[in-house]
Design a protein around this motif. Structure first.
Motif, PDB file in Angstrom:
ATOM      1  N   PHE A 143       0.837  -1.207   0.000  1.00 31.96           N
ATOM      2  CA  PHE A 143       0.000   0.000   0.000  1.00 31.96           C
ATOM      3  C   PHE A 143       0.869   1.252   0.000  1.00 31.96           C
ATOM      4  CE2 PHE A 143      -2.539   3.454   1.557  1.00 31.96           C
ATOM      5  CZ  PHE A 143      -3.784   3.233   0.982  1.00 31.96           C
ATOM      6  N   SER A 144       1.944   1.229   0.786  1.00 32.17           N
ATOM      7  CA  SER A 144       2.807   2.401   0.862  1.00 32.17           C
ATOM      8  C   SER A 144       3.541   2.637  -0.452  1.00 32.17           C
ATOM      9  CB  SER A 144       3.812   2.249   2.008  1.00 32.17           C
ATOM     10  OG  SER A 144       4.464   3.475   2.249  1.00 32.17           O
ATOM     11  N   HIS A 145       3.994   1.575  -1.117  1.00 33.49           N
ATOM     12  CA  HIS A 145       4.619   1.753  -2.434  1.00 33.49           C
ATOM     13  C   HIS A 145       3.671   2.492  -3.374  1.00 33.49           C
ATOM     14  CE1 HIS A 145       7.427  -1.971  -1.840  1.00 33.49           C
ATOM     15  NE2 HIS A 145       7.915  -0.878  -1.289  1.00 33.49           N
ATOM     16  N   ALA A 146       2.406   2.059  -3.367  1.00 34.07           N
ATOM     17  CA  ALA A 146       1.420   2.669  -4.261  1.00 34.07           C
ATOM     18  C   ALA A 146       1.122   4.111  -3.858  1.00 34.07           C
ATOM     19  CB  ALA A 146       0.142   1.837  -4.272  1.00 34.07           C
ATOM     20  N   ALA A 147       0.887   4.338  -2.563  1.00 33.90           N
ATOM     21  CA  ALA A 147       0.538   5.680  -2.090  1.00 33.90           C
ATOM     22  C   ALA A 147       1.697   6.653  -2.261  1.00 33.90           C
ATOM     23  CB  ALA A 147       0.107   5.617  -0.622  1.00 33.90           C
ATOM     24  N   GLU A 148       2.895   6.213  -1.929  1.00 33.12           N
ATOM     25  CA  GLU A 148       4.047   7.112  -2.052  1.00 33.12           C
ATOM     26  C   GLU A 148       4.379   7.406  -3.514  1.00 33.12           C
ATOM     27  OE1 GLU A 148       7.416   6.612   0.747  1.00 33.12           O
ATOM     28  OE2 GLU A 148       6.254   4.928   1.546  1.00 33.12           O
ATOM     29  N   GLY A 149       4.260   6.383  -4.378  1.00 34.89           N
ATOM     30  CA  GLY A 149       4.461   6.634  -5.804  1.00 34.89           C
ATOM     31  C   GLY A 149       3.433   7.617  -6.344  1.00 34.89           C
ATOM     32  N   TYR A 150       2.209   7.498  -5.859  1.00 30.23           N
ATOM     33  CA  TYR A 150       1.105   8.378  -6.262  1.00 30.23           C
ATOM     34  C   TYR A 150       1.382   9.825  -5.867  1.00 30.23           C
ATOM     35  CZ  TYR A 150      -3.984   9.301  -6.847  1.00 30.23           C
ATOM     36  OH  TYR A 150      -5.230   9.744  -7.254  1.00 30.23           O
ATOM     37  N   MET A 200      -3.198 -10.207  -3.789  1.00 28.87           N
ATOM     38  CA  MET A 200      -2.150  -9.431  -3.118  1.00 28.87           C
ATOM     39  C   MET A 200      -0.801  -9.595  -3.807  1.00 28.87           C
ATOM     40  SD  MET A 200      -3.344  -7.432  -0.933  1.00 28.87           S
ATOM     41  CE  MET A 200      -1.711  -6.859  -0.424  1.00 28.87           C
ATOM     42  N   MET A 201      -0.523 -10.769  -4.372  1.00 29.10           N
ATOM     43  CA  MET A 201       0.714 -10.943  -5.131  1.00 29.10           C
ATOM     44  C   MET A 201       0.729 -10.049  -6.365  1.00 29.10           C
ATOM     45  SD  MET A 201       2.124 -14.832  -5.120  1.00 29.10           S
ATOM     46  CE  MET A 201       3.851 -14.341  -5.110  1.00 29.10           C
ATOM     47  N   VAL A 202      -0.404  -9.952  -7.038  1.00 31.31           N
ATOM     48  CA  VAL A 202      -0.502  -9.092  -8.215  1.00 31.31           C
ATOM     49  C   VAL A 202      -0.343  -7.624  -7.815  1.00 31.31           C
ATOM     50  CG1 VAL A 202      -2.065  -8.267 -10.021  1.00 31.31           C
ATOM     51  CG2 VAL A 202      -1.871 -10.720  -9.566  1.00 31.31           C
ATOM     52  N   ALA A 203      -0.964  -7.237  -6.705  1.00 28.92           N
ATOM     53  CA  ALA A 203      -0.825  -5.859  -6.222  1.00 28.92           C
ATOM     54  C   ALA A 203       0.632  -5.549  -5.900  1.00 28.92           C
ATOM     55  CB  ALA A 203      -1.699  -5.642  -4.982  1.00 28.92           C
ATOM     56  N   ALA A 204       1.312  -6.468  -5.229  1.00 34.68           N
ATOM     57  CA  ALA A 204       2.719  -6.261  -4.882  1.00 34.68           C
ATOM     58  C   ALA A 204       3.577  -6.160  -6.131  1.00 34.68           C
ATOM     59  CB  ALA A 204       3.217  -7.405  -4.001  1.00 34.68           C
ATOM     60  N   ASN A 205       3.265  -6.984  -7.115  1.00 34.71           N
ATOM     61  CA  ASN A 205       4.015  -6.972  -8.367  1.00 34.71           C
ATOM     62  C   ASN A 205       3.867  -5.638  -9.091  1.00 34.71           C
ATOM     63  OD1 ASN A 205       3.810  -7.672 -11.562  1.00 34.71           O
ATOM     64  ND2 ASN A 205       5.358  -8.955 -10.568  1.00 34.71           N
ATOM     65  N   LEU A 206       2.632  -5.166  -9.217  1.00 30.44           N
ATOM     66  CA  LEU A 206       2.397  -3.888  -9.884  1.00 30.44           C
ATOM     67  C   LEU A 206       3.008  -2.733  -9.099  1.00 30.44           C
ATOM     68  CD1 LEU A 206      -1.294  -4.340 -11.079  1.00 30.44           C
ATOM     69  CD2 LEU A 206       0.784  -4.433 -12.459  1.00 30.44           C
ATOM     70  N   ALA A 207       2.971  -2.837  -7.760  1.00 31.18           N
ATOM     71  CA  ALA A 207       3.569  -1.783  -6.939  1.00 31.18           C
ATOM     72  C   ALA A 207       5.086  -1.754  -7.123  1.00 31.18           C
ATOM     73  CB  ALA A 207       3.214  -1.992  -5.472  1.00 31.18           C
ATOM     74  N   GLY A 208       5.688  -2.935  -7.322  1.00 33.17           N
ATOM     75  CA  GLY A 208       7.113  -2.970  -7.619  1.00 33.17           C
ATOM     76  C   GLY A 208       7.424  -2.288  -8.941  1.00 33.17           C
ATOM     77  N   TRP A 209       6.537  -2.453  -9.899  1.00 36.62           N
ATOM     78  CA  TRP A 209       6.691  -1.756 -11.176  1.00 36.62           C
ATOM     79  C   TRP A 209       6.633  -0.241 -10.973  1.00 36.62           C
ATOM     80  CZ3 TRP A 209       2.416  -1.854 -15.483  1.00 36.62           C
ATOM     81  CH2 TRP A 209       2.865  -1.182 -16.614  1.00 36.62           C
ATOM     82  N   ILE A 210       5.693   0.201 -10.123  1.00 37.61           N
ATOM     83  CA  ILE A 210       5.545   1.632  -9.869  1.00 37.61           C
ATOM     84  C   ILE A 210       6.809   2.204  -9.213  1.00 37.61           C
ATOM     85  CG2 ILE A 210       4.274   3.340  -8.482  1.00 37.61           C
ATOM     86  CD1 ILE A 210       2.931   2.398 -11.111  1.00 37.61           C
ATOM     87  N   LEU A 211       7.496   1.384  -8.416  1.00 32.77           N
ATOM     88  CA  LEU A 211       8.741   1.859  -7.810  1.00 32.77           C
ATOM     89  C   LEU A 211       9.727   2.334  -8.872  1.00 32.77           C
ATOM     90  CD1 LEU A 211       9.508  -0.786  -5.017  1.00 32.77           C
ATOM     91  CD2 LEU A 211       8.853   1.604  -4.699  1.00 32.77           C
ATOM     92  N   ASN A 212       9.773   1.634 -10.013  1.00 32.36           N
ATOM     93  CA  ASN A 212      10.693   2.024 -11.092  1.00 32.36           C
ATOM     94  C   ASN A 212      10.282   3.336 -11.737  1.00 32.36           C
ATOM     95  OD1 ASN A 212      11.630  -0.507 -10.569  1.00 32.36           O
ATOM     96  ND2 ASN A 212      11.215  -1.358 -12.588  1.00 32.36           N
ATOM     97  N   GLN A 213       8.988   3.614 -11.730  1.00 34.05           N
ATOM     98  CA  GLN A 213       8.484   4.783 -12.455  1.00 34.05           C
ATOM     99  C   GLN A 213       8.413   6.025 -11.568  1.00 34.05           C
ATOM    100  OE1 GLN A 213       8.164   3.686 -15.564  1.00 34.05           O
ATOM    101  NE2 GLN A 213       8.321   1.581 -14.821  1.00 34.05           N
ATOM    102  N   SER A 214       7.887   5.850 -10.362  1.00 33.34           N
ATOM    103  CA  SER A 214       7.591   6.995  -9.498  1.00 33.34           C
ATOM    104  C   SER A 214       8.414   7.042  -8.225  1.00 33.34           C
ATOM    105  CB  SER A 214       6.101   6.994  -9.135  1.00 33.34           C
ATOM    106  OG  SER A 214       5.291   6.947 -10.291  1.00 33.34           O
ATOM    107  N   GLY A 215       9.057   5.941  -7.877  1.00 35.82           N
ATOM    108  CA  GLY A 215       9.861   5.914  -6.657  1.00 35.82           C
ATOM    109  C   GLY A 215       9.001   5.971  -5.405  1.00 35.82           C
TER     110      GLY A 215
END
Length: 385
Positions: A197-204, A244-259
């Motif tokens: 959740f934090s990966h997604a929120a912080e990237g956002y 949740m695995m899919v959410a974690a995977n997509l959030a890992g992708w967002i880390l590359n784009q938005s940090g």
């Protein structure tokens, strides 16, 4: 023109580890395989079957099972020496973020003929030129390391967690097997899910965000809000674990784009000093970061609040939006998911505030949308928890 969304990692969602791994190895024509994991995973039947299946197909296998949490440089360097001596043409990483990060580090040092110390690549990421095929198999739904272009390594001299960022160290394959998460203890399910959740929120909320990344972040937060409490309550449910695995995977992708932003900076600095569980640390940091972000990004903070079930009249000030969203997150984190209170760690907020300068200068803090000062970081640390 800067490209803001790239995704070179091949993502596979399957239910049979051994069969899926063999399909990948044959497709890539790999014959000498290095498996990186920890001692616990060596005893997991699905992992044992995978190793046996590789051997049945006349492929050579070397196993490095000395991975520990918050991987120190010495463990990575030792693994790299083993990989180099074995002559591996492929690495299979199985485990949580520490295993996947360690495998990246091992691959870096073994594949780039110069330095034998991973910390040299922390100092100069341009030294990374070669990287052997990497198949990442997460066993938690949290770090997203199977998708990210980052690894974190601990310097045993300074006890600092150092990051390496390079698109050269992306996995070739991310293999998601939800069955591997069924035995994940409740506390680890909570911590890893809140990290997602934090990966997604912080990237956002990051300065590096983009419209496409934002859409994925919104969906990630939705998945966490709807499926993390269920995965915690019903840990044997494959559907909830897979979501949740899919959410974690997509959030890992967002880390590359938005940090990430300052909440992760707090977790990195404090986690290495006080041994906080990473996913718990970002969850303790996020409420005040959400509240402070509302001053510059009220629409986005309001959207996070809505995803978490908060109600708004439309007349709220940015400060009120921040307060409402913060409370919605606390309800989600503490009541619906069940994170234990920060007081369990026995560390005072006054003690945490001593780390304000280090948090301010941590490498991901600069992505934060509101202006960071030592005074603001001190305030965040005094409300950490």
């Amino acid at each position: 023109m800067k490209i803001r969304m790239q995704q070179p990692v091949k993502v596979i969602v399957e239910h049979d580890l051994a069969k899926s791994i063999m399909e990948i190895l044959k497709r890539e024509d790999k014959r000498r395989v290095m498996v990186v994991l920890d001692q616990f995973l060596m005893g997991v039947p699905a992992v044992q079957e995978m190793i046996a299946e590789i051997q049945r197909n006349s492929m050579e296998v070397a196993i490095y099972s000395e991975i520990v949490p918050d991987p120190p440089a010495s463990v990575i360097n030792k693994g790299a020496e083993s990989m180099k001596n074995f002559g591996a043409d492929c690495v299979i990483a199985i485990g949580g973020g520490s295993c996947l990060d360690s495998a990246k580090g091992i691959d870096i040092v073994a594949s780039n003929g110069g330095s034998r110390d991973i910390l040299d690549y922390v100092k100069d990421e341009s030294l990374i030129r070669d990287f052997k095929c990497l198949i990442s198999v997460p066993t938690t739904a949290g770090t997203g390391s199977e998708m990210s272009n980052a690894l974190v390594v601990t310097d045993e001299t300074t006890h600092e967690k150092n990051a390496i960022l390079s698109d050269r160290i992306l996995s070739d394959y991310a293999l998601l097997i939800p069955e591997l998460t069924l035995s994940l203890p409740k506390r680890q399910t909570i911590a890893s899910g809140l990290d997602v959740f934090s990966h997604a929120a912080e990237g956002y909320l990051s300065n590096l965000s983009s419209p496409v990344a934002d859409a994925i972040s919104e969906k990630n937060m939705f998945l966490c809000a709807n499926y993390l409490p269920k995965a915690v309550a019903e840990g044997q449910n494959i559907e909830y674990r897979e979501r949740m695995m899919v959410a974690a995977n997509l959030a890992g992708w967002i880390l590359n784009q938005s940090g990430t932003i300052v909440a992760h900076s707090e977790a990195h600095i404090l986690g290495s000093k006080y041994h906080f569980v990473h996913g718990e640390a970002v969850a303790y940091a996020l409420p005040s970061v959400l509240e402070m972000s509302a001053s510059v990004l009220p629409k986005k903070v309001k959207e996070i609040g809505k995803i978490l079930g908060a109600e708004f009249t439309g007349d709220e000030t940015p400060d009120e939006i921040g307060a409402i969203t913060k409370q919605a997150y606390l309800k989600f984190r503490d009541e619906q998911v069940g994170l234990h209170p920060f007081s369990d760690y026995g560390v005072s907020n006054e003690e945490l505030a001593k780390n304000a300068d280090e948090v301010l200068h941590e490498r991901f803090a600069g992505n934060t949308s509101f202006e960071l000062t030592k005074e603001k970081v001190t305030a965040l640390l005094k409300h950490f928890g």
